[in-house]
Design an enzyme around this catalytic site. Structure first.
Site, PDB file in Angstrom:
ATOM      1  N   SER A   1       9.451 -48.173  37.124  1.00 10.85           N
ATOM      2  CA  SER A   1      10.851 -48.581  37.289  1.00 10.85           C
ATOM      3  C   SER A   1      11.002 -49.213  38.662  1.00 10.85           C
ATOM      4  CB  SER A   1      11.781 -47.383  37.105  1.00 10.85           C
ATOM      5  OG  SER A   1      11.538 -46.420  38.097  1.00 10.85           O
TER       6      SER A   1
ATOM      7  N   GLY B   1      14.121 -50.253  40.213  1.00  8.69           N
ATOM      8  CA  GLY B   1      15.514 -50.352  40.630  1.00  8.69           C
ATOM      9  C   GLY B   1      16.169 -51.587  40.015  1.00  8.69           C
ATOM     10  N   ALA B   2      16.928 -52.323  40.839  1.00 10.03           N
ATOM     11  CA  ALA B   2      17.646 -53.505  40.336  1.00 10.03           C
ATOM     12  C   ALA B   2      16.696 -54.605  39.856  1.00 10.03           C
ATOM     13  CB  ALA B   2      18.554 -54.036  41.430  1.00 10.03           C
TER      14      ALA B   2
ATOM     15  N   GLY C   1      14.387 -54.161  37.695  1.00 16.52           N
ATOM     16  CA  GLY C   1      14.008 -53.922  36.300  1.00 16.52           C
ATOM     17  C   GLY C   1      12.848 -52.964  36.149  1.00 16.52           C
TER      18      GLY C   1
ATOM     19  N   GLY D   1      16.300 -43.491  36.348  1.00 18.84           N
ATOM     20  CA  GLY D   1      14.894 -43.452  35.931  1.00 18.84           C
ATOM     21  C   GLY D   1      14.678 -42.443  34.804  1.00 18.84           C
ATOM     22  N   ASP D   2      15.446 -41.369  34.832  1.00 19.91           N
ATOM     23  CA  ASP D   2      15.328 -40.345  33.776  1.00 19.91           C
ATOM     24  C   ASP D   2      15.899 -40.888  32.462  1.00 19.91           C
ATOM     25  OD1 ASP D   2      14.481 -38.797  35.938  1.00 19.91           O
ATOM     26  OD2 ASP D   2      16.530 -38.134  36.327  1.00 19.91           O
TER      27      ASP D   2
HETATM   28  N1  ATP Z   1      21.193 -51.671  40.797  1.00 17.51           N
HETATM   29  C1  ATP Z   1      20.651 -51.694  39.574  1.00 17.51           C
HETATM   30  N2  ATP Z   1      20.945 -52.695  38.722  1.00 17.51           N
HETATM   31  C2  ATP Z   1      20.396 -52.737  37.485  1.00 17.51           C
HETATM   32  N3  ATP Z   1      19.547 -51.819  36.995  1.00 17.51           N
HETATM   33  C3  ATP Z   1      19.212 -50.807  37.809  1.00 17.51           C
HETATM   34  C4  ATP Z   1      19.737 -50.683  39.129  1.00 17.51           C
HETATM   35  N4  ATP Z   1      19.220 -49.567  39.687  1.00 17.51           N
HETATM   36  C5  ATP Z   1      18.417 -49.013  38.757  1.00 17.51           C
HETATM   37  N5  ATP Z   1      18.403 -49.762  37.624  1.00 17.51           N
HETATM   38  C6  ATP Z   1      17.702 -49.494  36.372  1.00 17.51           C
HETATM   39  O1  ATP Z   1      17.330 -48.131  36.371  1.00 17.51           O
HETATM   40  C7  ATP Z   1      15.903 -48.016  36.315  1.00 17.51           C
HETATM   41  C8  ATP Z   1      15.456 -46.820  37.124  1.00 17.51           C
HETATM   42  O2  ATP Z   1      15.799 -47.032  38.484  1.00 17.51           O
HETATM   43  P1  ATP Z   1      14.845 -46.561  39.675  1.00 17.51           P
HETATM   44  O3  ATP Z   1      13.655 -47.428  39.741  1.00 17.51           O
HETATM   45  O4  ATP Z   1      15.736 -46.488  40.875  1.00 17.51           O
HETATM   46  O5  ATP Z   1      14.408 -45.140  39.135  1.00 17.51           O
HETATM   47  P2  ATP Z   1      14.052 -43.792  39.871  1.00 17.51           P
HETATM   48  O6  ATP Z   1      13.698 -44.052  41.303  1.00 17.51           O
HETATM   49  O7  ATP Z   1      13.089 -43.081  39.013  1.00 17.51           O
HETATM   50  O8  ATP Z   1      15.483 -43.072  39.797  1.00 17.51           O
HETATM   51  P3  ATP Z   1      15.843 -41.528  39.606  1.00 17.51           P
HETATM   52  O9  ATP Z   1      14.728 -40.749  40.239  1.00 17.51           O
HETATM   53  O10 ATP Z   1      17.167 -41.356  40.333  1.00 17.51           O
HETATM   54  O11 ATP Z   1      15.989 -41.287  38.151  1.00 17.51           O
HETATM   55  C9  ATP Z   1      15.377 -49.368  36.792  1.00 17.51           C
HETATM   56  O12 ATP Z   1      14.088 -49.628  36.263  1.00 17.51           O
HETATM   57  C10 ATP Z   1      16.422 -50.309  36.255  1.00 17.51           C
HETATM   58  O13 ATP Z   1      16.183 -50.584  34.888  1.00 17.51           O
HETATM   59  O1  F1X Z   2      13.682 -33.689  44.266  1.00 18.14           O
HETATM   60  P1  F1X Z   2      13.183 -34.295  42.978  1.00 18.14           P
HETATM   61  O2  F1X Z   2      12.759 -33.256  41.991  1.00 18.14           O
HETATM   62  O3  F1X Z   2      12.177 -35.379  43.185  1.00 18.14           O
HETATM   63  O4  F1X Z   2      14.435 -35.052  42.337  1.00 18.14           O
HETATM   64  C1  F1X Z   2      15.575 -34.340  41.967  1.00 18.14           C
HETATM   65  C2  F1X Z   2      16.665 -35.308  41.603  1.00 18.14           C
HETATM   66  O5  F1X Z   2      16.986 -36.181  42.698  1.00 18.14           O
HETATM   67  O6  F1X Z   2      16.215 -36.113  40.525  1.00 18.14           O
HETATM   68  C3  F1X Z   2      17.267 -36.337  39.596  1.00 18.14           C
HETATM   69  C4  F1X Z   2      17.474 -37.805  39.425  1.00 18.14           C
HETATM   70  O7  F1X Z   2      16.316 -38.391  38.919  1.00 18.14           O
HETATM   71  C5  F1X Z   2      18.486 -35.608  40.141  1.00 18.14           C
HETATM   72  O8  F1X Z   2      19.194 -35.010  39.089  1.00 18.14           O
HETATM   73  C6  F1X Z   2      17.922 -34.589  41.106  1.00 18.14           C
HETATM   74  O9  F1X Z   2      18.818 -34.254  42.128  1.00 18.14           O
END
Ligand code: ATP
Ligand code: F1X
Length: 313
Positions: free
Chosen positions: A220, A222-223, A225, A251-252
């Site tokens: 993943s 972020g923005a 994709g 991401g979840d």
């Molecule tokens: N600003 C944004 N605009 C569009 N899509 C986004 C944006 N931020 C996140 N996404 C979407 O959400 C997905 C997951 O985001 P990210 O890569 O931040 O995951 P992550 O770091 O695993 O997040 P988390 O741990 O909070 O679940 C991205 O692959 C994208 O599809």
């Molecule tokens: O500290 P970790 O376990 O890496 O992440 C925990 C966490 O940030 O991940 C979820 C979002 O993905 C939130 O619900 C939770 O607070």
């Protein structure tokens, strides 16, 4: 059925602020409380979309009881394992432009016997599971190879495993040959020791992670994709969000949508992207329901290796 394991769940408190100034008294515009932890969120997203799931979690103290209460109120099927330490609280400061600042507590240690009880609960429930998802950080003192050990046992039993963690726990789990890993840009760079600034770097690093043992890699970005790499084939996609509110848990939601759609190829990537951008448009770590998900904005394209990545990581 998709079984999730969250060894370090949380109560997620999201506080909406106009802006952030260090050292100032900031009056919040609104606050939300959600059950949290990465695997917990995957189960919540699946439930919201009528996909069967069960969440295994340790819980302890008043916070733990509150977490179980919130999950019960959502109707989550779960196996809560009572432990001595108190469940952590994580705080998110969310600004109007969608920028989030997270403060995650380390969580309280699990004793070896509590860890054994949790592992037995997962191994028992996994008999009726198609996938086991092990997600999130490890609480202090938990051995970094805990996910790796589970991956090996599930592989021997023919159960598919998805891992979403970071640092040494991710590296150890990858070596155990999980079916799928879901790193973000930063986690992929750290696990492979590769700086990632362009899409081509993501392709190279994901291929490296496959070489280290993972079968498929869903990164993943972020923005920017997400990029899916499996069996020497890869797909890249994006799904813009008009009004981002909180990317916490996006991401979840992506992992949940990807698994719900069959966990392979372009269609599963597109579903994951649609669920993730729906999550970004919702406050706190609220998981999207069918009415929130708009698949029409998803764009899958041939990745241009030279494309610079704009979002952080
Ligand atoms: N600003 C944004 N605009 C569009 N899509 C986004 C944006 N931020 C996140 N996404 C979407 O959400 C997905 C997951 O985001 P990210 O890569 O931040 O995951 P992550 O770091 O695993 O997040 P988390 O741990 O909070 O679940 C991205 O692959 C994208 O599809
Ligand atoms: O500290 P970790 O376990 O890496 O992440 C925990 C966490 O940030 O991940 C979820 C979002 O993905 C939130 O619900 C939770 O607070």
């Amino acid at each position: 059925m998709i079984l999730t394991l969250t060894l370090n769940p949380s109560l997620d408190r999201t506080i909406e602020v106009g802006s952030l100034t260090r050292g100032a008294v900031i009056r919040a515009a609104a606050a939300h409380l959600d059950p949290g932890g990465k695997g917990v969120n995957v189960s919540r997203a699946l439930l919201a979309n009528q996909v069967r799931s069960c969440a295994v979690i340790p819980f302890g103290g008043d916070e733990g009881r509150q977490l179980v209460g919130l999950l019960s109120a959502e109707g989550i099927d779960m196996i809560p394992v009572s432990v001595g330490g108190a469940t952590r609280s994580n705080v998110t400061l969310a600004e109007p432009d969608g920028t989030v600042t997270k403060l995650n507590e380390p969580g309280t240690a699990l004793t070896p016997s509590e860890l054994d009880t949790l592992a037995s609960a997962v191994l028992g429930a996994a008999e009726s599971a198609d996938w086991v998802v092990a997600s999130g950080s490890l609480p202090p003192g938990v051995p970094v190879d805990v996910y790796a050990g589970l991956c090996r046992r599930f592989a021997a039993a023919g159960i598919q495993t998805a891992i979403d963690t970071s640092g040494p726990a991710l590296v150890a789990a990858v070596a155990a040959g999980p079916t799928l890993v879901k790193p973000n840009r930063e986690e992929l760079a750290e696990a492979t020791g590769t700086p990632i600034t362009r899409l081509g770097d993501v392709i190279d690093a994901a291929e490296k992670l496959r070489g280290m043992g993972a079968r498929s890699v869903l990164t993943s970005l972020g923005a920017d994709g997400a990029l899916l790499m499996e069996d020497d084939r890869f797909w890249y996609g994006r799904c813009p969000v008009e009004e981002p509110r909180s990317s916490v848990g996006a991401g979840d939601a992506m992992l949940a949508g990807f698994l719900a759609a069959g966990a392979s190829g372009e269609a599963a990537l597109a579903e994951g992207l649609a669920w993730a951008s729906a999550a970004v448009g919702l406050p706190g770590s609220r998981m999207p329901a069918p009415a929130d998900i708009d698949r029409s904005a998803v764009r899958i394209s041939t990745p241009d290796p030279a494309q610079p990545l704009m979002s952080g990581g």
